[in-house]
Scaffold this motif. Structure first.
Motif, PDB file in Angstrom:
ATOM      1  N   ASN A 139      -0.255  -8.210  70.384  1.00 46.23           N
ATOM      2  CA  ASN A 139      -1.527  -7.923  69.712  1.00 46.23           C
ATOM      3  C   ASN A 139      -1.583  -6.479  69.228  1.00 46.23           C
ATOM      4  OD1 ASN A 139      -2.482 -10.513  70.095  1.00 46.23           O
ATOM      5  ND2 ASN A 139      -3.520 -10.034  72.013  1.00 46.23           N
ATOM      6  N   TYR A 140      -1.238  -5.530  70.115  1.00 44.25           N
ATOM      7  CA  TYR A 140      -1.303  -4.125  69.739  1.00 44.25           C
ATOM      8  C   TYR A 140      -0.251  -3.759  68.691  1.00 44.25           C
ATOM      9  CZ  TYR A 140      -4.599  -3.055  73.500  1.00 44.25           C
ATOM     10  OH  TYR A 140      -5.700  -2.996  74.297  1.00 44.25           O
ATOM     11  N   LEU A 141       0.977  -4.281  68.840  1.00 39.14           N
ATOM     12  CA  LEU A 141       2.034  -3.943  67.878  1.00 39.14           C
ATOM     13  C   LEU A 141       1.750  -4.546  66.501  1.00 39.14           C
ATOM     14  CD1 LEU A 141       5.265  -4.230  70.066  1.00 39.14           C
ATOM     15  CD2 LEU A 141       4.148  -2.166  69.240  1.00 39.14           C
ATOM     16  N   LEU A 142       1.211  -5.746  66.467  1.00 41.32           N
ATOM     17  CA  LEU A 142       0.842  -6.339  65.175  1.00 41.32           C
ATOM     18  C   LEU A 142      -0.276  -5.531  64.510  1.00 41.32           C
ATOM     19  CD1 LEU A 142       0.962 -10.128  66.127  1.00 41.32           C
ATOM     20  CD2 LEU A 142       2.438  -8.973  64.473  1.00 41.32           C
ATOM     21  N   GLU A 143      -1.222  -5.014  65.307  1.00 39.19           N
ATOM     22  CA  GLU A 143      -2.280  -4.163  64.761  1.00 39.19           C
ATOM     23  C   GLU A 143      -1.679  -2.869  64.203  1.00 39.19           C
ATOM     24  OE1 GLU A 143      -5.324  -4.646  64.176  1.00 39.19           O
ATOM     25  OE2 GLU A 143      -6.085  -2.613  63.787  1.00 39.19           O
ATOM     26  N   ALA A 144      -0.746  -2.245  64.969  1.00 41.18           N
ATOM     27  CA  ALA A 144      -0.091  -1.023  64.498  1.00 41.18           C
ATOM     28  C   ALA A 144       0.718  -1.287  63.232  1.00 41.18           C
ATOM     29  CB  ALA A 144       0.817  -0.468  65.600  1.00 41.18           C
ATOM     30  N   TYR A 145       1.389  -2.432  63.197  1.00 40.98           N
ATOM     31  CA  TYR A 145       2.201  -2.775  62.029  1.00 40.98           C
ATOM     32  C   TYR A 145       1.324  -2.937  60.780  1.00 40.98           C
ATOM     33  CZ  TYR A 145       5.548  -5.463  59.217  1.00 40.98           C
ATOM     34  OH  TYR A 145       6.370  -5.908  58.223  1.00 40.98           O
ATOM     35  N   THR A 146       0.168  -3.574  60.930  1.00 42.50           N
ATOM     36  CA  THR A 146      -0.754  -3.749  59.805  1.00 42.50           C
ATOM     37  C   THR A 146      -1.273  -2.397  59.304  1.00 42.50           C
ATOM     38  OG1 THR A 146      -1.433  -5.900  60.676  1.00 42.50           O
ATOM     39  CG2 THR A 146      -2.885  -4.862  59.075  1.00 42.50           C
ATOM     40  N   LEU A 147      -1.640  -1.515  60.235  1.00 41.38           N
ATOM     41  CA  LEU A 147      -2.187  -0.210  59.852  1.00 41.38           C
ATOM     42  C   LEU A 147      -1.134   0.670  59.185  1.00 41.38           C
ATOM     43  CD1 LEU A 147      -4.352   0.493  63.030  1.00 41.38           C
ATOM     44  CD2 LEU A 147      -5.169  -0.114  60.757  1.00 41.38           C
ATOM     45  N   PHE A 148       0.081   0.721  59.747  1.00 36.47           N
ATOM     46  CA  PHE A 148       1.137   1.527  59.134  1.00 36.47           C
ATOM     47  C   PHE A 148       1.522   0.985  57.753  1.00 36.47           C
ATOM     48  CE2 PHE A 148       2.024   4.923  61.750  1.00 36.47           C
ATOM     49  CZ  PHE A 148       2.223   4.589  63.079  1.00 36.47           C
ATOM     50  N   SER A 149       1.431  -0.346  57.575  1.00 44.88           N
ATOM     51  CA  SER A 149       1.732  -0.935  56.268  1.00 44.88           C
ATOM     52  C   SER A 149       0.729  -0.469  55.218  1.00 44.88           C
ATOM     53  CB  SER A 149       1.725  -2.459  56.364  1.00 44.88           C
ATOM     54  OG  SER A 149       2.708  -2.924  57.255  1.00 44.88           O
ATOM     55  N   LYS A 150      -0.537  -0.277  55.629  1.00 47.85           N
ATOM     56  CA  LYS A 150      -1.564   0.149  54.675  1.00 47.85           C
ATOM     57  C   LYS A 150      -1.288   1.539  54.119  1.00 47.85           C
ATOM     58  CE  LYS A 150      -5.389  -2.605  56.530  1.00 47.85           C
ATOM     59  NZ  LYS A 150      -6.726  -2.569  57.185  1.00 47.85           N
ATOM     60  N   VAL A 151      -0.670   2.408  54.904  1.00 49.14           N
ATOM     61  CA  VAL A 151      -0.390   3.776  54.449  1.00 49.14           C
ATOM     62  C   VAL A 151       1.077   3.946  54.053  1.00 49.14           C
ATOM     63  CG1 VAL A 151      -2.257   4.768  55.797  1.00 49.14           C
ATOM     64  CG2 VAL A 151      -0.012   4.536  56.841  1.00 49.14           C
ATOM     65  N   ASN A 152       1.800   2.815  53.922  1.00 50.79           N
ATOM     66  CA  ASN A 152       3.202   2.831  53.471  1.00 50.79           C
ATOM     67  C   ASN A 152       4.099   3.699  54.358  1.00 50.79           C
ATOM     68  OD1 ASN A 152       2.685   1.132  51.253  1.00 50.79           O
ATOM     69  ND2 ASN A 152       1.963   2.866  50.035  1.00 50.79           N
ATOM     70  N   ALA A 153       3.860   3.679  55.662  1.00 54.52           N
ATOM     71  CA  ALA A 153       4.733   4.391  56.601  1.00 54.52           C
ATOM     72  C   ALA A 153       5.916   3.483  56.921  1.00 54.52           C
ATOM     73  CB  ALA A 153       3.954   4.766  57.859  1.00 54.52           C
ATOM     74  N   HIS A 154       6.854   3.406  55.997  1.00 50.02           N
ATOM     75  CA  HIS A 154       7.934   2.413  56.101  1.00 50.02           C
ATOM     76  C   HIS A 154       8.842   2.654  57.308  1.00 50.02           C
ATOM     77  CE1 HIS A 154       6.808   0.643  52.319  1.00 50.02           C
ATOM     78  NE2 HIS A 154       6.891   1.811  51.694  1.00 50.02           N
ATOM     79  N   ASP A 155       9.057   3.940  57.677  1.00 51.54           N
ATOM     80  CA  ASP A 155       9.925   4.207  58.840  1.00 51.54           C
ATOM     81  C   ASP A 155       9.304   3.656  60.120  1.00 51.54           C
ATOM     82  OD1 ASP A 155       8.959   7.657  59.530  1.00 51.54           O
ATOM     83  OD2 ASP A 155       7.844   6.007  58.610  1.00 51.54           O
ATOM     84  N   GLN A 156       7.991   3.861  60.285  1.00 51.95           N
ATOM     85  CA  GLN A 156       7.311   3.323  61.469  1.00 51.95           C
ATOM     86  C   GLN A 156       7.255   1.793  61.425  1.00 51.95           C
ATOM     87  OE1 GLN A 156       6.407   5.007  64.018  1.00 51.95           O
ATOM     88  NE2 GLN A 156       6.456   7.127  63.293  1.00 51.95           N
ATOM     89  N   CYS A 157       7.011   1.240  60.234  1.00 53.42           N
ATOM     90  CA  CYS A 157       6.948  -0.225  60.090  1.00 53.42           C
ATOM     91  C   CYS A 157       8.277  -0.869  60.467  1.00 53.42           C
ATOM     92  CB  CYS A 157       6.572  -0.592  58.654  1.00 53.42           C
ATOM     93  SG  CYS A 157       4.840  -0.285  58.258  1.00 53.42           S
ATOM     94  N   ALA A 158       9.376  -0.210  60.075  1.00 53.07           N
ATOM     95  CA  ALA A 158      10.695  -0.775  60.383  1.00 53.07           C
ATOM     96  C   ALA A 158      10.908  -0.888  61.892  1.00 53.07           C
ATOM     97  CB  ALA A 158      11.781   0.093  59.750  1.00 53.07           C
ATOM     98  N   LYS A 159      10.546   0.162  62.635  1.00 51.98           N
ATOM     99  CA  LYS A 159      10.759   0.158  64.088  1.00 51.98           C
ATOM    100  C   LYS A 159       9.819  -0.829  64.780  1.00 51.98           C
ATOM    101  CE  LYS A 159      12.324   4.963  64.051  1.00 51.98           C
ATOM    102  NZ  LYS A 159      12.044   6.354  64.460  1.00 51.98           N
ATOM    103  N   ILE A 160       8.549  -0.847  64.355  1.00 48.18           N
ATOM    104  CA  ILE A 160       7.585  -1.730  65.024  1.00 48.18           C
ATOM    105  C   ILE A 160       7.896  -3.189  64.714  1.00 48.18           C
ATOM    106  CG2 ILE A 160       5.152  -2.383  65.106  1.00 48.18           C
ATOM    107  CD1 ILE A 160       4.467   0.560  64.705  1.00 48.18           C
ATOM    108  N   ALA A 161       8.260  -3.497  63.460  1.00 45.48           N
ATOM    109  CA  ALA A 161       8.626  -4.873  63.118  1.00 45.48           C
ATOM    110  C   ALA A 161       9.842  -5.332  63.931  1.00 45.48           C
ATOM    111  CB  ALA A 161       8.912  -4.987  61.624  1.00 45.48           C
TER     112      ALA A 161
END
Length: 675
Positions: A139-161
């Motif tokens: 639940n928390y990681l999916l929330e973080a992934y959605t938020l980082f995707s909104k600001v195009n933080a691709h490096d963070q999205c890659a690790k969380i995904a």
């Protein structure tokens, strides 16, 4: 008319210019909102030193937190706390990890900046994953992934995904593939070498898992993918902070060669392990070195070079002993491998020594896992308790704010008139008193609720651990184990080494199956049948093939359906011990096992028949019999607990009709089919 059109055109141009200026302002604001602040860069710089210099890592991150406090910037405080939490996870400090993660998440509830809220959710997801609370972690990681995707933080999205992909494995292969592919896409957009390696390892894990059902083409594709991965890692080694991931890539590639066509490419296999060892020694990554040694030893054992394999496993053990901490999981794995080498070499004296040490470290490993389970349960309880406390503080803060507003209102009313002031003051004081009484009652209720949660959590955990321990102790009959080891010893003394090794392999395989399945919530019917066959065949060897057995499935029964593990074996044990074993030697025993599916009740009906002495005669013999089957009692307890969701779960035991069905006993098990 022309003048009116001109005026309208001018107004339109003014509005167009106004919209254009507004668009530029909004665009600038959006870009600014997505920028990384200087304090976040400092915290990230400190986090990058978590492997090379832990002291500097924490010092720099605390400097970032100090600057955030000094500037009174809540967003930077949240980010600094989140990075400190992830660093404490790296150091295995659970208490500090929980403190920083909870603080970051609590502060994030009062801010609006997307990037800071994303960091807080990522820290909480990492905490829940660490304490094995997988649903909350997702639940928390999916929330973080959605938020980082909104600001195009691709490096963070890659690790969380990538982390999300690992959490979905092996329960949901479709989602494992989905998030692994998304991690690759984000890593490619980021251009960050460490994120690319992190994502490629996640996708490579997905490819490796699919090799069990794939063919040579899938294997070749996986090898090519990992070859590209190690090439990327070598090219960007200076930019990758987590050097262990580079070593993991080489180890995974070497492991893939062992799963391909035979004979394997030994040169490529050993070259990749050598690269992994050199990286481990260069950057002092101990786990990679141990993995490389273990994999190389296992390969030489499979190849038949037992001396070299034994030297490698011994080297791994000696290396672990030289370290300042003990890894019981590693010792268990290496001593198990040495046992296998001893069996291959037919060195039973060495096998006995290795087996003694293997048993010692297995017990220590079990104690560690039990302690970790209790620690994680306490952490989950503390986390939920803090969440309740945060809600209570929010309510008190809201009440305090309302009281302030009401105070200002009273001051305004006093200015209107003394008479109205008295009346207003009276009713408002009465309101305050009622509100205070209500909050006190609610506070008492919350405290009682937390105490009840604590009591129920501890009692449920204790009951579950007790039942699991009793189940593990009862799964393998002590008399059966004693007799099996006695038969092996007799064969060795009579120099019947080939039957002894065969018997020992069957016994080890059955023990491993029981231990593995006892840790699972569900297994397939096919796995249950394989375990039963192995158990019955060992009983046949123990009783000198004094009985036969038959296992049949109805044509509508699918062997891949899921059922609770280890429910049937106790009844087979009773059939052998109390039904077949006491009967005359001239009578050939027979055990018949039939499976059919009840589609209406969504359950599996298992019928077990034996032609033994029957229930009445067995009860008479039990007066002098020392064998007590606790496993059937615990099986009854397990089925009783299932009756909350499956009312038909249970079993019946009855005497066979001697006139129509022959002598013996029959057991009918109603097992719920799980999805």
């Amino acid at each position: 008319m022309l003048q009116k059109i001109t005026i309208d055109l001018q107004n339109f141009r003014k509005q167009k210019r106004l919209f254009y200026v507004l668009f530029l302002v909004l665009t600038a604001f959006k870009i600014q909102a997505q920028d990384i602040s200087p304090i976040e860069k400092i915290a990230a710089e400190g986090y990058a030193k978590r492997f090379s210099d832990t002291v500097s890592c924490i010092k720099i991150q605390k400097q970032a937190l100090h600057l955030a406090h000094k500037n009174k910037n809540k967003e930077d405080e949240v980010i600094s706390y989140a990075y400190l939490a992830l660093t404490q996870r790296r150091l295995l400090h659970l208490k500090e990890f929980m403190h920083y993660a909870d603080t970051a998440f609590y502060l994030s509830q009062h801010i609006t900046k997307i990037r800071a809220k994303a960091h807080a959710s990522a820290a909480m997801g990492s905490l829940k994953s660490y304490i094995e609370d997988k649903p909350q972690a997702l639940n928390y990681l999916l929330e973080a992934y959605t938020l980082f995707s909104k600001v195009n933080a691709h490096d963070q999205c890659a690790k969380i995904a990538s982390d999300i992909s690992y959490l979905f494995s092996p329960a949901s292969p479709t989602k494992v593939e989905k998030y692994a592919r998304e991690a690759l896409a984000h890593a490619e957009k980021s251009g960050d070498a460490e994120s690319q390696l992190y994502a490629r390892l996640a996708f490579g894990g997905f490819l490796a898992d699919n090799l069990e059902t794939g063919g040579i083409l899938e294997w070749a594709a996986a090898v090519k993918f990992f070859e590209e991965t190690v090439a990327l890692a070598e090219k960007n080694a200076d930019k990758i902070v987590s050097k262990s991931n580079i070593g993991i890539a080489y180890v995974n590639l070497a492991d893939l060669y062992t799963k391909g066509p035979k004979p394997i490419d030994e040169k490529a296999f050993l070259w990749n392990l050598q690269k992994a060892e050199s990286i481990a020694k260069k950057y002092n990554v101990k786990i990679i070195l141990r993995s490389a040694i273990g994999l190389k030893g296992y390969y030489f054992m499979q190849k038949g070079d037992y001396i070299r394999a034994e030297l490698l496993f011994t080297e791994g053990i000696n290396y672990q002993k030289s370290l300042p901490y003990t890894d019981n999981y590693l010792f268990t794995a290496f001593y198990k491998s040495l046992k296998d080498v001893a069996v291959k070499r037919k060195d039973f004296q060495a096998y006995y020594g290795y087996d003694t040490l293997y048993s010692k470290y297995t017990q220590l490993k079990y104690k560690e896992s039990t302690q970790a389970l209790l620690q994680n349960a306490d952490a989950r309880y503390e986390s939920s308790k803090k969440a309740e406390r945060i809600k209570q503080l929010e309510l008190e803060k809201e009440l305090e704010q309302k009281n302030k507003l009401l105070g200002y209102g009273i001051a305004g009313v006093l200015l209107i008139g003394l008479v109205f002031m008295f009346r207003s003051y009276y009713y408002r004081q009465r309101y305050y008193q009622n509100r205070e009484d209500f909050l006190k009652q609610e506070q008492v209720h919350n405290e009682l609720k937390m105490q009840l949660m604590e009591k129920e959590t501890i009692e449920n955990l204790a009951a579950r651990l007790s039942l699991e321990r009793r189940l593990l102790r009862s799964q393998m009959d002590p008399h059966f184990i004693f007799n099996a080891l006695g038969n092996i010893q007799s064969m060795i003394l009579q120099k019947d080494t080939i039957p002894a090794v065969s018997y020992l392999n069957k016994f080890a395989k059955l023990t491993r199956q029981v231990l593995e399945q006892s840790r699972k919530e569900t297994i397939s019917l096919e796995e249950e049948i394989n375990t039963l066959k192995n158990y019955i065949e060992l009983q046949q060897l123990r009783l000198n093939n004094g009985f036969d057995y038959v296992i049949e499935c109805d044509e509508n029964v699918e062997t891949d359906i899921l059922i609770p593990p280890l429910l049937i074996q106790p009844f087979i044990e009773n059939a052998v011990e109390h039904g077949l074993k006491p009967q005359e030697n001239s009578v050939k025993g027979l055990i018949e096992i039939y499976f059919k599916e009840d589609e209406e009740q969504h359950s599996l009906i298992c019928t077990i028949k034996d032609n033994g002495i029957g229930l009445a005669a067995s009860r008479k013999l039990k007066i002098n019999d020392t064998h007590q089957s606790l496993s059937t009692t615990i099986t009854d307890e397990r089925l009783s607990k299932m009756q909350k969701e499956n009312p038909n779960a249970g079993f019946t035991v009855k005497e066979r009709d001697p006139e129509t069905d022959g002598r013996g006993c029959i057991v009918i098990l109603n097992i719920p089919i799980l999805s």
